[in-house]
Design a protein around this motif. Structure first.
Motif, short mmCIF file in Angstrom:
data_model
loop_
_atom_site.label_atom_id
_atom_site.label_comp_id
_atom_site.label_asym_id
_atom_site.label_seq_id
_atom_site.Cartn_x
_atom_site.Cartn_y
_atom_site.Cartn_z
N MET A 59 14.55 29.83 21.37
CA MET A 59 15.48 30.81 21.91
C MET A 59 14.84 32.19 22.02
N GLY A 60 13.83 32.48 21.21
CA GLY A 60 13.16 33.78 21.27
C GLY A 60 13.74 34.73 20.25
N SER A 61 12.87 35.59 19.76
CA SER A 61 13.33 36.55 18.75
C SER A 61 14.10 37.68 19.42
N LEU A 62 14.83 38.39 18.61
CA LEU A 62 15.64 39.51 19.10
C LEU A 62 14.75 40.55 19.77
N ARG A 63 13.62 40.83 19.14
CA ARG A 63 12.69 41.83 19.69
C ARG A 63 12.16 41.39 21.06
N GLU A 64 11.81 40.11 21.20
CA GLU A 64 11.31 39.59 22.49
C GLU A 64 12.39 39.71 23.57
N LEU A 65 13.61 39.36 23.19
CA LEU A 65 14.73 39.43 24.15
C LEU A 65 14.98 40.87 24.57
N GLN A 66 14.90 41.80 23.61
CA GLN A 66 15.14 43.22 23.93
C GLN A 66 14.03 43.76 24.84
N ARG A 67 12.79 43.31 24.60
CA ARG A 67 11.67 43.71 25.45
C ARG A 67 11.88 43.18 26.87
N GLU A 68 12.30 41.92 26.97
CA GLU A 68 12.56 41.30 28.27
C GLU A 68 13.70 42.03 28.98
N LEU A 69 14.71 42.41 28.23
CA LEU A 69 15.85 43.15 28.79
C LEU A 69 15.39 44.49 29.37
N GLU A 70 14.52 45.17 28.63
CA GLU A 70 14.00 46.46 29.08
C GLU A 70 13.22 46.31 30.39
N THR A 71 12.39 45.28 30.46
CA THR A 71 11.60 45.02 31.67
C THR A 71 12.52 44.74 32.86
N LYS A 72 13.51 43.87 32.65
CA LYS A 72 14.43 43.52 33.73
C LYS A 72 15.26 44.73 34.17
N THR A 73 15.62 45.57 33.23
CA THR A 73 16.40 46.78 33.55
C THR A 73 15.54 47.75 34.38
N ASN A 74 14.27 47.87 34.03
CA ASN A 74 13.36 48.71 34.82
C ASN A 74 13.18 48.16 36.23
N ASP A 75 13.05 46.83 36.32
CA ASP A 75 12.94 46.19 37.64
C ASP A 75 14.19 46.46 38.48
N LEU A 76 15.34 46.36 37.84
CA LEU A 76 16.62 46.61 38.53
C LEU A 76 16.66 48.05 39.05
N SER A 77 16.23 48.97 38.21
CA SER A 77 16.22 50.38 38.60
C SER A 77 15.32 50.61 39.82
N LYS A 78 14.14 49.98 39.83
CA LYS A 78 13.22 50.08 40.98
C LYS A 78 13.87 49.51 42.24
N LEU A 79 14.53 48.37 42.10
CA LEU A 79 15.22 47.75 43.24
C LEU A 79 16.30 48.67 43.79
N GLN A 80 17.06 49.29 42.90
CA GLN A 80 18.14 50.19 43.34
C GLN A 80 17.58 51.40 44.09
N LYS A 81 16.45 51.92 43.62
CA LYS A 81 15.81 53.05 44.32
C LYS A 81 15.32 52.62 45.70
N GLU A 82 14.76 51.42 45.77
CA GLU A 82 14.26 50.87 47.04
C GLU A 82 15.43 50.67 48.02
#
Length: 127
Positions: free
Chosen positions: A1-24
């Motif tokens: 399932m992944g550790s909490l820290r790994e999931l939070q890191r993945e969440l941060e990456t996906k949130t940054n990707d979302l932000s870039k998409l919204q700017k685009e």
């Protein structure tokens, strides 16, 4: 399932990707707005040209100078510009649609990740 820290890191990456998409998406909407205005202006010019007699004087502004232009040539140029702008608008609509679909997918995966993190935190709180 992944550790909490790994999931939070993945969440941060996906949130940054979302932000870039919204700017685009916002950038593409701005360009689309500019083309829509240009299309309206050119359609107005075409209506004006269509009302003229064949022997009417038509001038084109080139830099600071007004240059006499053939009515048929002016008409053809404006039509070409309208075709080009219409094609660009169609292309932009496709791009925006693709970006919005990616955005929706990204939002969905972020929500799922947040739920996994929440479940993991709730499990740890009980332990």
């Amino acid at each position: 399932m992944g550790s909490l820290r790994e999931l939070q890191r993945e969440l941060e990456t996906k949130t940054n990707d979302l932000s870039k998409l919204q700017k685009e998406i916002a950038k593409n909407h701005q360009v689309r707005k500019k083309y829509t205005i240009q299309l309206g202006e050119n359609e107005l010019v075409l209506k004006e040209l269509d009302m003229l007699n064949e022997d009417a004087n038509v001038f084109k502004l080139i830099g600071p100078v007004l240059v006499k232009q053939d009515l048929a040539e002016a008409n053809a140029n404006v039509r070409k510009r309208i075709d080009y702008i219409s094609a660009e608008l169609k292309r932009l609509d496709g791009t925006i649609q693709d970006l919005e679909e990616k955005q929706n997918g990204k939002k969905e995966s972020i929500m799922k990740l947040q739920q996994r993190i929440h479940t993991l935190q709730a499990g740890k709180a009980k332990a």
